[in-house]
Design an enzyme around this catalytic site. Sequence first.
Site, short mmCIF file in Angstrom:
data_model
loop_
_atom_site.label_atom_id
_atom_site.label_comp_id
_atom_site.label_asym_id
_atom_site.label_seq_id
_atom_site.Cartn_x
_atom_site.Cartn_y
_atom_site.Cartn_z
N ASP A 48 0.84 -1.19 0.00
CA ASP A 48 0.00 0.00 0.00
C ASP A 48 0.88 1.25 0.00
O ASP A 48 1.76 1.39 0.86
CB ASP A 48 -0.93 0.00 1.22
CG ASP A 48 -2.17 0.83 0.97
OD1 ASP A 48 -2.49 1.11 -0.19
OD2 ASP A 48 -2.83 1.21 1.96
N HIS A 98 -4.44 13.79 0.81
CA HIS A 98 -4.71 13.02 2.04
C HIS A 98 -3.53 13.14 3.01
O HIS A 98 -3.72 13.38 4.20
CB HIS A 98 -4.96 11.55 1.69
CG HIS A 98 -4.94 10.62 2.87
ND1 HIS A 98 -5.95 10.57 3.80
CD2 HIS A 98 -4.01 9.73 3.28
CE1 HIS A 98 -5.65 9.66 4.73
NE2 HIS A 98 -4.47 9.15 4.44
N ARG A 125 0.15 17.61 12.91
CA ARG A 125 1.38 18.38 13.08
C ARG A 125 1.25 19.82 12.59
O ARG A 125 2.22 20.57 12.62
CB ARG A 125 2.53 17.72 12.29
CG ARG A 125 2.96 16.36 12.80
CD ARG A 125 4.14 15.81 11.99
NE ARG A 125 3.79 15.56 10.61
CZ ARG A 125 3.24 14.42 10.16
NH1 ARG A 125 2.98 13.45 10.99
NH2 ARG A 125 2.94 14.28 8.88
N GLU A 134 -10.68 3.90 3.72
CA GLU A 134 -9.71 4.60 2.90
C GLU A 134 -10.05 4.32 1.44
O GLU A 134 -10.02 3.17 1.00
CB GLU A 134 -8.27 4.18 3.22
CG GLU A 134 -7.85 4.58 4.63
CD GLU A 134 -6.35 4.62 4.86
OE1 GLU A 134 -5.61 3.89 4.16
OE2 GLU A 134 -5.91 5.38 5.75
N GLU A 184 -9.32 4.05 -2.22
CA GLU A 184 -8.09 3.84 -2.98
C GLU A 184 -8.39 3.18 -4.32
O GLU A 184 -9.48 2.64 -4.54
CB GLU A 184 -7.12 2.91 -2.21
CG GLU A 184 -6.80 3.39 -0.81
CD GLU A 184 -5.59 2.69 -0.19
OE1 GLU A 184 -4.83 2.03 -0.93
OE2 GLU A 184 -5.40 2.82 1.03
N ASP A 220 -9.42 0.35 2.02
CA ASP A 220 -8.41 -0.13 2.97
C ASP A 220 -8.87 0.24 4.38
O ASP A 220 -8.44 1.23 4.95
CB ASP A 220 -7.06 0.52 2.64
CG ASP A 220 -5.94 -0.04 3.50
OD1 ASP A 220 -6.03 -1.21 3.89
OD2 ASP A 220 -4.98 0.71 3.76
N ARG A 248 -8.36 3.47 13.43
CA ARG A 248 -7.46 4.59 13.77
C ARG A 248 -6.95 4.52 15.20
O ARG A 248 -5.81 4.93 15.47
CB ARG A 248 -8.18 5.92 13.56
CG ARG A 248 -8.71 6.15 12.16
CD ARG A 248 -7.58 6.23 11.15
NE ARG A 248 -8.11 6.45 9.80
CZ ARG A 248 -7.39 6.30 8.70
NH1 ARG A 248 -6.13 5.95 8.76
NH2 ARG A 248 -7.93 6.50 7.51
N GLN A 290 -4.28 1.95 15.38
CA GLN A 290 -3.12 2.45 14.64
C GLN A 290 -2.29 3.43 15.47
O GLN A 290 -1.06 3.34 15.50
CB GLN A 290 -3.61 3.14 13.36
CG GLN A 290 -2.52 3.56 12.39
CD GLN A 290 -3.08 4.04 11.05
OE1 GLN A 290 -4.27 3.89 10.78
NE2 GLN A 290 -2.24 4.60 10.21
N TYR A 294 1.63 1.98 15.95
CA TYR A 294 2.39 2.15 14.70
C TYR A 294 3.82 2.67 14.87
O TYR A 294 4.59 2.63 13.90
CB TYR A 294 1.62 3.04 13.73
CG TYR A 294 1.91 4.52 13.82
CD1 TYR A 294 1.46 5.26 14.88
CD2 TYR A 294 2.65 5.15 12.82
CE1 TYR A 294 1.72 6.61 14.96
CE2 TYR A 294 2.92 6.50 12.90
CZ TYR A 294 2.46 7.23 13.97
OH TYR A 294 2.74 8.56 14.05
N LYS A 352 -4.76 -2.36 10.17
CA LYS A 352 -5.07 -2.52 8.75
C LYS A 352 -5.35 -3.97 8.35
O LYS A 352 -6.04 -4.20 7.36
CB LYS A 352 -3.89 -2.05 7.91
CG LYS A 352 -3.46 -0.61 8.14
CD LYS A 352 -4.27 0.35 7.31
CE LYS A 352 -3.65 1.74 7.30
NZ LYS A 352 -4.37 2.66 6.41
N THR A 381 -9.21 -5.75 3.80
CA THR A 381 -9.12 -4.76 2.72
C THR A 381 -10.06 -5.25 1.63
O THR A 381 -9.94 -6.39 1.19
CB THR A 381 -7.68 -4.68 2.18
OG1 THR A 381 -6.79 -4.37 3.27
CG2 THR A 381 -7.55 -3.62 1.10
N GLU A 385 -10.40 12.52 7.87
CA GLU A 385 -10.28 13.88 7.33
C GLU A 385 -11.62 14.63 7.40
O GLU A 385 -11.67 15.81 7.72
CB GLU A 385 -9.82 13.83 5.87
CG GLU A 385 -8.40 13.35 5.66
CD GLU A 385 -8.16 12.88 4.23
OE1 GLU A 385 -8.33 11.67 3.98
OE2 GLU A 385 -7.83 13.73 3.38
#
Lengths: 441, 441
Positions: B142, B149, B158, B218, B220, B252, B256, B259, B263, B272, B276, B383
């Site tokens: 992936d 995104h 951030r 997600e 994709e 996908d 969250r 994750q 991660y 994940k 999928t 998002e």
Amino acid sequence: MRMVKMASTKSWVPIPSSSHFSLANIPFGIISSSKDATHRPAIAIGEQVLDLSTFSQNHGFQKLPDFQHVATRVFTSSTLNSFAALGRPTHRIVRRYLQDVLSENTSYPEVLKNNSSLRDVALIPQTEVQNHLPLAIGDYTDFFAGRNHAFNVGTLFRGPQNALNPNYNHLPVAYHGRASSVVVSGTALHRPWGQVLLDPTADPKVPNFQPARRVDIELEIGMFVTKENALGRPVPIGQAENHIFGYVLMNDWSARDIQTWEYVPLGPFNAKNFGTTISPWVVLADALEPFRTAGLENPQELRSYLRESREDNQYDIKLEVDLKTSDGDVTTLTRTSSRNLLWSWPQMVAHHTVGGCNLRVGDLFGTGTISGSVPGTYGSILEQTQAGKQAVKLTGGGERKFIQDGDTVIIRGVAGEVGSGLVGFGECVGTILPAIKYTSE
Amino acid sequence: MRMVKMASTKSWVPIPSSSHFSLANIPFGIISSSKDATHRPAIAIGEQVLDLSTFSQNHGFQKLPDFQHVATRVFTSSTLNSFAALGRPTHRIVRRYLQDVLSENTSYPEVLKNNSSLRDVALIPQTEVQNHLPLAIGDYTDFFAGRNHAFNVGTLFRGPQNALNPNYNHLPVAYHGRASSVVVSGTALHRPWGQVLLDPTADPKVPNFQPARRVDIELEIGMFVTKENALGRPVPIGQAENHIFGYVLMNDWSARDIQTWEYVPLGPFNAKNFGTTISPWVVLADALEPFRTAGLENPQELRSYLRESREDNQYDIKLEVDLKTSDGDVTTLTRTSSRNLLWSWPQMVAHHTVGGCNLRVGDLFGTGTISGSVPGTYGSILEQTQAGKQAVKLTGGGERKFIQDGDTVIIRGVAGEVGSGLVGFGECVGTILPAIKYTSE
């Protein structure tokens, strides 16, 4: 199937006392030979192999009648997946039967010991066989279960206070690796090209495209999965042992300079996927049972799905890494033990599946780098050289900060004591060739 | 093989103008049907499928004599891997031949148009077939090629100044995903259990073991590999197109909260690997050629191995995501285009292999989440809700911060305009079921 009694520990096949392949072992692999290029299953015994394709097709399993009819199917396959899929109770019966057939006081001398025509074709010197990947690998997952390694590397980059991330003692950290580039011992690999940040202090940061300069090794143990679970159905930790086929040695080659630049935020990718070397003989889980021991202690109370009842959840496999230069100088870089792991195989299986992920027969797990806590016991050169600061002295007078072109790395692993029947893996060997001449055409 | 001329764009098979499966498409998949449970290849055409197993066994490829003898082999397989392995020049010939056979003014009316006995068995309404995974997937990778995104999510965590990591514009960031849990559209998945840090400010940090609360989607596009490269032999970017079989839609699924905790430092894992979802019909690379367009502009001068000569290196596939609640309310969450990618498929292939990693036929690549830059165009709920802060209003009056049990997510993707022959993917559908009752036994 009926159980087969345990035979003596001495074989009628000559087995040197230093052999990794004693009667107590009986590891499975895939071979071809100078006389027959077919890839087929075999076991290693002393300095020979028993060709299981020939053996099964010539009624070698006649005294195991329930198995004989499946033996010719699974042992004429070009991988061990079909045999693995039969499950651990069957592997146990087959291994014990082969131990009996090969033992000095075998119950069935007519099967092989006194059957010279079958012996002549089924027993082949290891020098005449080539090994191949033992299983077709579905997914490959690499863990980070060597806490000393995680601490050593974390200390290098963040200092000892913050060496381990907050999640480390709570769960077996892992990432999905690349299955296609797992290769069998003896396969040479080219130094990878990639993006490397030569000046990390520059602003803006602009990478160079070049062959990696910091090619490293990672000393690991690998595990093959023998039983699937359905998607959405976690494997409870108490049943995880049933999903384990057996073990191999592993060298998870790593390009540290590629890794540093690429790995934020999704983890290592090209730094790892140029190749992972495994030893050819799968040591069955049962063969390592006598060598159970406790691993590293976890100060953390674990979430319920990771709690195990037994404390001896690791194996004491003595591990050794040699570096052989193109001049032939051999230097032992590392001596350590596989007990240097925080997380056990059942814990890894339970964690991998807890969210519902399905494992398949032939999936490969790696422990992550296994290191002790003092110099001379580190499973990566990164740790040995303090990230390339202090070169390792070689016996031939040279030195290494990372792997050079033409270097061969040899990993050995063995459990038990000489004289009482070693259970070992043989060797996991890989050579780094020069980078290819890269062209964009 | 000789080339087949392009036939008219109108078919003798009834095709509604809104159908994704016009004569310009001819996507390949694997079906079974109510009358025959065998998994076998087919193409979608209008509201029917053409069963390629039946078609090839009844001399359907008689006018393509060089292919006829391989057709019965590759089209009686239970996956498309054998067909994919024939390579793009063959796919091109076979697709054009099928377009001719199905076109109103076909050169070969005797093959199918006027052959009612073959039509009766080989053309099957889509309502009577079940789709299966189109290819056996080797490795699944992936990418993170949707720069909007990456920017949106980076901004959330951030701020906009540091949203993109320094490597982002230099290389197509990627991670290895889990191949075993890739499922075909229509497969329901259970909400995963896992470790979740409920209070990120606590010291020490202690996770909870529970079902994930922040299950996300997600949006994709996926790509299947059609040609292998040898280990150690990178695919030059100018040859990368030859390694592309075709495309699917992909969801996908991502937990969250799992994750966030797991991660660091090796990337997403259990967040994940619980599943999928991909759409069932593989749209061949050739079918999307007319819809080429430029993608997002990269301000960065690229290293040589990533430089492409063409600027129209993306496709304009209109993408749409619907959420359907268990009450049946349907809300469109997202409308965007696949041109919202920074990296092209050839760049992904070139980067993946630059260090020597070998691709195999059937490997799957994902783009990473595709998002536009304004609300209503985001490919993840993370998002849309600003990481769960602002709920999305549903048409039925409800709202969502993440996926709830019983929610169904439907992704659609289509290129072209109604009336001129759409090239679409159909639907990629998945439902999240409640978490299982977890037991440690």
